[in-house]
Design a protein around this motif. Structure first.
Motif, PDB file in Angstrom:
ATOM      1  N   GLY A 259      62.255  34.815  34.266  1.00  0.00           N
ATOM      2  CA  GLY A 259      63.591  35.710  34.118  1.00  0.00           C
ATOM      3  C   GLY A 259      63.855  35.553  32.738  1.00  0.00           C
ATOM      4  O   GLY A 259      64.059  36.554  32.074  1.00  0.00           O
ATOM      5  N   LEU A 260      63.729  34.566  32.102  1.00  0.00           N
ATOM      6  CA  LEU A 260      64.069  34.371  30.510  1.00  0.00           C
ATOM      7  C   LEU A 260      62.934  35.054  29.796  1.00  0.00           C
ATOM      8  O   LEU A 260      63.413  35.603  28.692  1.00  0.00           O
ATOM      9  CB  LEU A 260      64.366  33.004  30.283  1.00  0.00           C
ATOM     10  N   VAL A 261      61.702  35.034  30.116  1.00  0.00           N
ATOM     11  CA  VAL A 261      60.686  35.816  29.503  1.00  0.00           C
ATOM     12  C   VAL A 261      61.065  37.389  29.539  1.00  0.00           C
ATOM     13  O   VAL A 261      60.860  37.844  28.583  1.00  0.00           O
ATOM     14  CB  VAL A 261      59.370  35.373  30.081  1.00  0.00           C
ATOM     15  N   ILE A 262      61.238  37.683  30.629  1.00  0.00           N
ATOM     16  CA  ILE A 262      61.582  39.152  30.906  1.00  0.00           C
ATOM     17  C   ILE A 262      62.828  39.597  29.984  1.00  0.00           C
ATOM     18  O   ILE A 262      62.668  40.554  29.252  1.00  0.00           O
ATOM     19  CB  ILE A 262      61.850  39.307  32.344  1.00  0.00           C
TER      20      ILE A 262
ATOM     21  N   LEU B  25      43.399  21.999  22.348  1.00  0.00           N
ATOM     22  CA  LEU B  25      44.242  23.406  21.649  1.00  0.00           C
ATOM     23  C   LEU B  25      44.030  24.253  23.025  1.00  0.00           C
ATOM     24  O   LEU B  25      42.724  24.684  23.289  1.00  0.00           O
ATOM     25  CB  LEU B  25      43.460  23.737  20.811  1.00  0.00           C
ATOM     26  N   GLN B  26      44.887  24.654  23.662  1.00  0.00           N
ATOM     27  CA  GLN B  26      44.680  25.929  24.515  1.00  0.00           C
ATOM     28  C   GLN B  26      45.798  26.958  24.025  1.00  0.00           C
ATOM     29  O   GLN B  26      46.449  26.732  23.249  1.00  0.00           O
ATOM     30  CB  GLN B  26      45.118  25.251  26.262  1.00  0.00           C
ATOM     31  N   GLY B  27      45.655  27.875  24.940  1.00  0.00           N
ATOM     32  CA  GLY B  27      46.590  29.069  24.646  1.00  0.00           C
ATOM     33  C   GLY B  27      46.105  30.283  25.039  1.00  0.00           C
ATOM     34  O   GLY B  27      45.358  30.298  26.145  1.00  0.00           O
ATOM     35  N   GLN B  28      46.667  31.520  24.785  1.00  0.00           N
ATOM     36  CA  GLN B  28      46.360  32.910  24.899  1.00  0.00           C
ATOM     37  C   GLN B  28      46.323  33.605  24.155  1.00  0.00           C
ATOM     38  O   GLN B  28      46.875  33.639  22.894  1.00  0.00           O
ATOM     39  CB  GLN B  28      47.444  33.172  26.319  1.00  0.00           C
ATOM     40  N   THR B  29      45.699  35.025  24.347  1.00  0.00           N
ATOM     41  CA  THR B  29      45.233  35.931  23.152  1.00  0.00           C
ATOM     42  C   THR B  29      46.053  37.270  23.778  1.00  0.00           C
ATOM     43  O   THR B  29      46.138  37.453  24.953  1.00  0.00           O
ATOM     44  CB  THR B  29      43.994  36.294  23.220  1.00  0.00           C
ATOM     45  N   LEU B  30      47.287  37.787  22.987  1.00  0.00           N
ATOM     46  CA  LEU B  30      47.628  38.957  23.468  1.00  0.00           C
ATOM     47  C   LEU B  30      46.882  40.125  22.697  1.00  0.00           C
ATOM     48  O   LEU B  30      46.694  40.208  21.541  1.00  0.00           O
ATOM     49  CB  LEU B  30      49.207  39.019  22.810  1.00  0.00           C
ATOM     50  N   SER B  31      46.673  41.368  23.598  1.00  0.00           N
ATOM     51  CA  SER B  31      45.930  42.269  23.215  1.00  0.00           C
ATOM     52  C   SER B  31      46.710  43.566  22.399  1.00  0.00           C
ATOM     53  O   SER B  31      46.229  44.064  21.662  1.00  0.00           O
ATOM     54  CB  SER B  31      45.259  42.978  24.258  1.00  0.00           C
ATOM     55  N   ARG B  32      47.770  43.665  22.790  1.00  0.00           N
ATOM     56  CA  ARG B  32      48.702  44.653  22.594  1.00  0.00           C
ATOM     57  C   ARG B  32      50.271  44.045  22.185  1.00  0.00           C
ATOM     58  O   ARG B  32      50.963  44.413  23.193  1.00  0.00           O
ATOM     59  CB  ARG B  32      48.688  45.969  23.519  1.00  0.00           C
ATOM     60  N   PHE B  33      50.499  43.765  21.038  1.00  0.00           N
ATOM     61  CA  PHE B  33      51.778  43.010  20.866  1.00  0.00           C
ATOM     62  C   PHE B  33      52.831  43.995  20.864  1.00  0.00           C
ATOM     63  O   PHE B  33      53.953  43.797  21.365  1.00  0.00           O
ATOM     64  CB  PHE B  33      51.676  42.437  19.345  1.00  0.00           C
TER      65      PHE B  33
ATOM     66  N   ILE C 113      55.161  40.458  28.378  1.00  0.00           N
ATOM     67  CA  ILE C 113      55.676  39.684  29.542  1.00  0.00           C
ATOM     68  C   ILE C 113      54.462  39.104  30.224  1.00  0.00           C
ATOM     69  O   ILE C 113      54.687  37.921  30.651  1.00  0.00           O
ATOM     70  CB  ILE C 113      56.560  40.707  30.310  1.00  0.00           C
ATOM     71  N   LEU C 114      53.665  39.814  30.566  1.00  0.00           N
ATOM     72  CA  LEU C 114      52.186  38.981  31.092  1.00  0.00           C
ATOM     73  C   LEU C 114      51.769  37.850  30.336  1.00  0.00           C
ATOM     74  O   LEU C 114      51.636  36.984  30.971  1.00  0.00           O
ATOM     75  CB  LEU C 114      51.286  40.169  31.454  1.00  0.00           C
ATOM     76  N   LEU C 115      51.822  38.008  28.887  1.00  0.00           N
ATOM     77  CA  LEU C 115      51.476  37.029  28.191  1.00  0.00           C
ATOM     78  C   LEU C 115      52.332  35.733  28.322  1.00  0.00           C
ATOM     79  O   LEU C 115      51.904  34.632  28.693  1.00  0.00           O
ATOM     80  CB  LEU C 115      51.433  37.337  26.610  1.00  0.00           C
ATOM     81  N   GLY C 116      53.761  36.198  28.368  1.00  0.00           N
ATOM     82  CA  GLY C 116      54.583  34.800  28.735  1.00  0.00           C
ATOM     83  C   GLY C 116      54.269  34.185  30.071  1.00  0.00           C
ATOM     84  O   GLY C 116      54.382  32.898  30.289  1.00  0.00           O
ATOM     85  N   LYS C 117      54.008  35.045  31.124  1.00  0.00           N
ATOM     86  CA  LYS C 117      53.464  34.471  32.430  1.00  0.00           C
ATOM     87  C   LYS C 117      52.356  33.762  32.206  1.00  0.00           C
ATOM     88  O   LYS C 117      52.089  32.450  33.110  1.00  0.00           O
ATOM     89  CB  LYS C 117      53.359  35.447  33.445  1.00  0.00           C
ATOM     90  N   ARG C 118      51.500  34.193  31.552  1.00  0.00           N
ATOM     91  CA  ARG C 118      50.058  33.415  31.474  1.00  0.00           C
ATOM     92  C   ARG C 118      50.348  32.075  30.557  1.00  0.00           C
ATOM     93  O   ARG C 118      49.769  30.840  30.845  1.00  0.00           O
ATOM     94  CB  ARG C 118      49.159  34.199  30.788  1.00  0.00           C
ATOM     95  N   LEU C 119      51.315  32.082  29.611  1.00  0.00           N
ATOM     96  CA  LEU C 119      51.391  30.839  28.721  1.00  0.00           C
ATOM     97  C   LEU C 119      52.062  29.832  29.764  1.00  0.00           C
ATOM     98  O   LEU C 119      51.870  28.565  29.598  1.00  0.00           O
ATOM     99  CB  LEU C 119      52.195  31.308  27.731  1.00  0.00           C
TER     100      LEU C 119
END
Length: 326
Positions: free
Chosen positions: A127-130, A174-182, A189-195
């Motif tokens: 909810g906070l990510v959204i 080192l883990q993380g995620q890549t965002l395709s379209r900032f 929001i989907l990036l936040g969920k994956r993180l």
């Protein structure tokens, strides 16, 4: 208290971690801490070894203002919410009816009340990510100035590395995620969920990431997580180009490390105008993102990040060599 802690990226980032250590049920505080670290690294990159050769001073100043505005806006919106929850715990009484007085979206009033009843940390965190990404959408991402000066030039995102969010942990992990379209609210929001899935769906990695965060105070320098590659002191000689030093994320032949300054050495505190008014929540479909539909995610990102660094070094070295010849 929010104003006092909202001085710069370092004070914000440390405040998030301190809050999480007081209230580990508020997962967003730790996620926000780790993402805010990335914001600081992106800010100091603009004064580091690579981007000082690739971008003009004006471009670097504009990118800093873009990053700083977003970082500042999120903190001034979310930290009062966290403090209100803390006071609710102290008094054992939900005080979320006060959120509109703090200019917080009505969406979050409903989410906080739900959390108080059900104590579901996932729902609150997402909810906070959204909320925070929607809050930034009109104020920063769709802002005409940043649209022209930053978003329209976003082919530079690979150089800035802002599309790679890194989550360091003990043992040089080192883990993380890549965002395709900032520029896409949906993708952010989907990036936040994956993180969230990387950081909280794997208890052992979560423990190691938290231990790393406690042992390594945030300075804004990438030396915080990879001191074998970066140093907050410039080891190079100004004006002299060097051969390529980086291979498979290792410095070759005992060459000097790459310069990654501390935030306090890179940028002065920047005064910010008040946040633009208005509630972003107009479409109930935003709540669809709250669904817990993610399994544990493999957050492997080291190889991709190493390739980004290699591209940066090659590009910066080429431009530096041209200037040296001229």
């Amino acid at each position: 208290m929010t104003r006092d802690l909202n001085l710069n990226n370092v004070t914000r980032t440390k405040a998030y971690l301190a809050y999480y250590l007081r209230h580990p049920e508020i997962h967003w505080a730790f996620l926000g801490h780790m993402v805010s670290r990335n914001g600081g690294w992106n800010m100091t990159d603009l004064k580091g070894e690579f981007l000082t050769n690739l971008l003009s001073e004006k471009e670097r100043d504009v990118y800093f203002r873009f990053l700083e505005r977003g970082n500042w806006l999120i903190f001034q919106d979310v930290y009062p919410q966290l403090l209100l929850y803390e006071e609710s715990v102290t008094t054992n009484k939900p005080l979320f009816y006060l959120l509109p007085r703090l200019k917080v979206s009505i969406f979050m009033e409903a989410v906080w009340h739900s959390f108080w009843r059900a104590r579901d940390p996932h729902i609150l965190c997402i909810g906070l990510v959204i909320n925070e990404q929607s809050y930034l959408e009109e104020r920063v991402i769709q802002n005409p100035y940043y649209q022209k000066e930053v978003i329209a030039k976003f082919h530079l995102q690979d150089w800035l590395s802002i599309n790679q969010i890194l989550l360091p942990a003990e043992g040089n992990q080192l883990q993380g995620q890549t965002l395709s379209r900032f520029q896409s609210l949906h993708e952010r929001i989907l990036l936040g969920k994956r993180l969230y899935a990387v950081l909280f769906k794997n208890p052992e990695f979560n423990r190691q990431a938290l231990e790393w965060a406690k042992r390594n105070p945030h300075t804004g320098s990438r030396k915080d997580y990879w001191p074998h590659l970066f140093n907050s002191v410039n080891e190079g000689v100004p004006g002299i180009p060097y051969p390529l030093r980086l291979k498979a994320c290792r410095i070759q032949n005992d060459a000097q490390r790459f310069y990654s300054p501390k935030l306090e050495d890179a940028w002065k505190n920047a005064a910010q105008p008040e946040a633009e008014p208005g509630d972003w929540f107009h479409d109930p479909r935003a709540a669809d993102y709250l669904e817990d539909d993610l399994e544990p995610i493999d957050g492997a990102i080291k190889e991709a990040y190493c390739k980004t660094l290699e591209r940066l070094e090659i590009a910066a070295l080429a431009k530096k060599a041209i200037h040296f010849i001229e």
